[in-house]
Enzyme design. Structure first.
Site, short mmCIF file in Angstrom:
data_model
loop_
_atom_site.label_atom_id
_atom_site.label_comp_id
_atom_site.label_asym_id
_atom_site.label_seq_id
_atom_site.Cartn_x
_atom_site.Cartn_y
_atom_site.Cartn_z
N THR A 201 0.88 -1.17 0.00
CA THR A 201 0.00 0.00 0.00
C THR A 201 0.91 1.22 0.00
OG1 THR A 201 -0.03 0.09 2.40
CG2 THR A 201 -1.76 -1.20 1.36
N GLU A 347 -5.54 -3.60 -1.51
CA GLU A 347 -5.95 -4.87 -0.89
C GLU A 347 -6.99 -5.60 -1.72
OE1 GLU A 347 -5.63 -1.96 0.55
OE2 GLU A 347 -4.91 -2.09 2.61
P1 ADP Z 1 -3.59 4.41 -0.41
O1 ADP Z 1 -4.49 4.11 0.79
O2 ADP Z 1 -2.18 4.39 -0.07
O3 ADP Z 1 -4.04 5.61 -1.21
P2 ADP Z 1 -4.82 2.69 -2.34
O4 ADP Z 1 -4.39 3.11 -3.67
O5 ADP Z 1 -5.03 1.27 -2.08
O6 ADP Z 1 -3.75 3.16 -1.35
O7 ADP Z 1 -6.11 3.52 -2.02
C1 ADP Z 1 -7.35 2.97 -1.75
C2 ADP Z 1 -8.28 4.06 -1.28
O8 ADP Z 1 -8.41 5.06 -2.30
C3 ADP Z 1 -9.68 3.59 -1.02
O9 ADP Z 1 -9.80 3.01 0.25
C4 ADP Z 1 -10.46 4.91 -1.13
O10 ADP Z 1 -10.39 5.66 0.07
C5 ADP Z 1 -9.71 5.65 -2.19
N1 ADP Z 1 -10.42 5.53 -3.47
C6 ADP Z 1 -10.15 4.70 -4.48
N2 ADP Z 1 -11.00 4.90 -5.51
C7 ADP Z 1 -11.85 5.89 -5.13
C8 ADP Z 1 -12.98 6.55 -5.72
N3 ADP Z 1 -13.39 6.27 -6.93
N4 ADP Z 1 -13.60 7.50 -4.99
C9 ADP Z 1 -13.20 7.82 -3.76
N5 ADP Z 1 -12.14 7.25 -3.15
C10 ADP Z 1 -11.49 6.29 -3.81
#
Ligand code: ADP
Length: 573
Positions: A201, A347
């Site tokens: 992550t 995840e």
């Molecule tokens: P990090 O937590 O380091 O940013 P990730 O890339 O795994 O790592 O991010 C996942 C998070 O990104 C999700 O839990 C959510 O909060 C946010 N997220 C992903 N896609 C969207 C979306 N379309 N709209 C709002 N939030 C989003």
């Protein structure tokens, strides 16, 4: 009663064989230069398949065996695609390192994962060289592209002699290493539950954590990515993967492409808007994928340069953080490109939901679904949990933390060593980690689920603003602010307030050549959100800090505020 069906293992090898076999004439196009003109390298999947076999032989020759981690430090390009297939198909594990993380995090992750081979792009050696001495497990460094390797070898030898490093990696040239090898490889039969790839992550919250994907999870996720209700990929498509291969396996696109026969367009290091626009005009992708800030930057450039032809793009997937409705509308109205909103997490491999409007739906209902985070994949189960741990109805109205489970969702984090996943009850295992509950992943996202399976996120739990016992969605305020023509970017954070506990502070980036005051922005919000939600605190900033993958970095904005680094205007009624 047992079924009468065959029981083959799901493996990335099948994707490789289909992609380089009957989809062998599909292509991967990599941008090599964009200025003064665009140069593209286009290679068929059949040739990529041959290179994958060569690379597997070369890796085996370097001693890579089952379960060994093969890291990458690369842009999105053809060679990176080859590593994506060679390592898992030979039974090893591909581990893309995020080239934009601070050096100490890169070395922490490489050591934690126990990477033994590192494939790096020559243009990234400047960043990588100083990190090498701290990467204690890397035995071989393979460099793709032109670089003075003798100089690098001498540097490593000198470091070794001076006792600054351990043995230090042996350095190889990618093309030379592959040149003598055979284009076919005796791929082993692998257990579908075996590790195939891992990603950490990006550490928006806390230390980076490792997620290990299996062959099975990647194949099932790829099937899902290709569905018409998801990225809708088929052999007639050319997908521009702007989302980096070093972040959540480029949303699974490299694997979905071989499964569907869709061709790939890879931008290499050419990610600034003007380079990307030139790549789109030259390579003519039909679809694309990236985070909102990327599409925002591209829009600004395309509006200023209407002569650039991006008409090949029918749509583009936008996800990773909330897509402001104003951005979606601007793409549709100004460029005739449909931005399709998607949600997921590292995840979750990452895809959880995609916002395609159900056929026949129009008006307000269609709009609501288009702007939502999307409809869950049939194989992703989701539930909403209230603050007291009760399960809330999926009525489109009851908001709580979202929990998910399914065959491409992590059950635990990587704990180090060769055993891989932590078992329940072991340190880092699911029984020990607050991110997991009864076999469900707690996403940390707050939202609602409608009866027809659409997710609408209000916020991340840690970003939601708790004002006098009520919750304010920072994302909603940001979206409404970014709908103002004078606002280019807006990030809203919660700050301590004596009376209300917490109140919103809006960090605003004004659009080029525009002027706007906090009073005007408050008036703009007054028509759109409840009065008590309107921020009193305003800070105009040059740029909203971004994470390593281009999302708004509210942690850094909060830290800037705490350190007194924001010039805050207070304005109330
Ligand atoms: P990090 O937590 O380091 O940013 P990730 O890339 O795994 O790592 O991010 C996942 C998070 O990104 C999700 O839990 C959510 O909060 C946010 N997220 C992903 N896609 C969207 C979306 N379309 N709209 C709002 N939030 C989003």
């Amino acid at each position: 009663m047992l079924s009468t069906m065959q029981d083959g293992q799901l493996g990335i090898r099948r994707l490789l064989e289909a992609g380089s076999g009957f989809f062998g004439s599909s292509t991967v196009t990599t941008a090599l230069t964009t200025s003064p003109e665009v140069t593209l390298e286009t290679v068929s999947y059949a040739r990529v398949g041959g290179n994958v076999a060569r690379l597997a032989h070369a890796l085996a020759g370097l001693g890579v065996g089952p379960g060994d981690r093969v890291a990458t430090f690369m842009w999105n390009d053809r060679a990176h695609l080859e590593v994506y297939y060679a390592a898992p198909c030979m039974g090893a594990v591909v581990h893309p390192l995020n080239i934009r993380l601070p050096g100490e995090q890169v070395t922490f992750i490489a050591n934690h994962a126990g990477d033994t081979v590192l494939v790096a792009d020559a243009s990234l050696l400047g960043i990588l060289r100083p990190l090498l001495p701290a990467m204690t497990t890397v035995e071989h460094l393979i460099v793709a592209g032109d670089a003075p390797l003798d100089e690098l070898r001498a540097e490593i030898r000198a470091g070794r002699a001076a006792g600054r490093t351990g043995p230090g990696p042996t350095v190889h040239d990618y093309d030379t290493l592959l040149a003598a090898e055979s284009t076919s490889y005796p791929w082993p039969e692998l257990d579908e539950r075996q590790a195939a790839a891992m990603c950490y992550t990006s550490g928006t919250t806390g230390d980076p954590k490792g997620v290990v994907y299996s062959h099975r999870s990647i194949v099932l996720h790829s099937l899902n990515v290709c569905l018409p209700g998801a990225f809708a990929l088929s052999s007639g498509d050319r997908m521009l993967a702007v989302v980096p291969q070093f972040h959540v396996l480029a949303w699974g696109i490299p694997y979905a492409a071989f499964l569907s026969g869709a061709s790939l367009v890879m931008p290499g290091p050419f990610l600034p808007a003007e380079s990307l626009a030139a790549v789109i005009a030259a390579a003519r992708p039909t679809t694309a994928a990236g985070v909102p800030t990327l599409w925002q930057n591209l829009l600004t450039h395309l509006v200023a340069h209407p002569e650039i032809d991006v008409s090949s793009l029918r749509e583009a997937i936008v996800g990773g953080s909330a897509c402001p409705p104003s951005l979606l509308d601007a793409y549709a109205e100004r460029l005739g490109i449909a931005l399709v909103h998607a949600w997921g997490m590292t995840e979750m491999s990452p895809l959880g939901s995609v916002a395609r409007v159900p056929a026949g739906l129009t008006g307000e209902g269609a709009r609501r679904r288009q702007l939502s985070q999307g409809r869950f994949s049939a194989l992703v189960e989701a539930r909403v949990v209230g603050p007291d741990g009760t399960f809330l109805p999926t009525d489109g109205d009851s908001a709580g933390e979202l929990e998910v489970r399914g065959p491409w969702i992590a059950a635990s984090y990587y704990t180090g060593g060769d055993s891989g996943a932590g078992a329940a009850g072991t340190p880092g295992g699911p029984g020990d980690d607050p991110k997991f509950r009864d076999g469900w992943l707690r996403t940390g996202d707050v939202g609602t689920i409608s009866p027809d399976g659409f997710l609408t996120l209000a916020d991340r739990l840690k970003d939601v603003i708790k004002s006098g016992g009520e919750w304010i969605s920072s994302v909603e305020l940001e979206n409404e602010l970014m709908a103002h023509p004078c606002v280019r970017e807006a990030a809203v954070i919660g700050v301590a307030d004596d009376r209300w506990g917490e109140r919103p502070l809006a960090g605003v980036v004004v659009a080029p050549d525009a002027r706007v005051s906090p009073a005007q922005l408050r008036a703009h919000l007054a028509d759109r959100v409840a009065r008590w939600q309107i921020p009193e605190r305003w800070a105009f900033v040059e740029e909203v800090p971004k994470t390593s993958v281009g999302k708004f970095d509210k942690k850094r904005l909060r830290a800037r505020h705490t350190d007194g680094g924001l010039d805050v205007t207070l304005l109330a009624d």
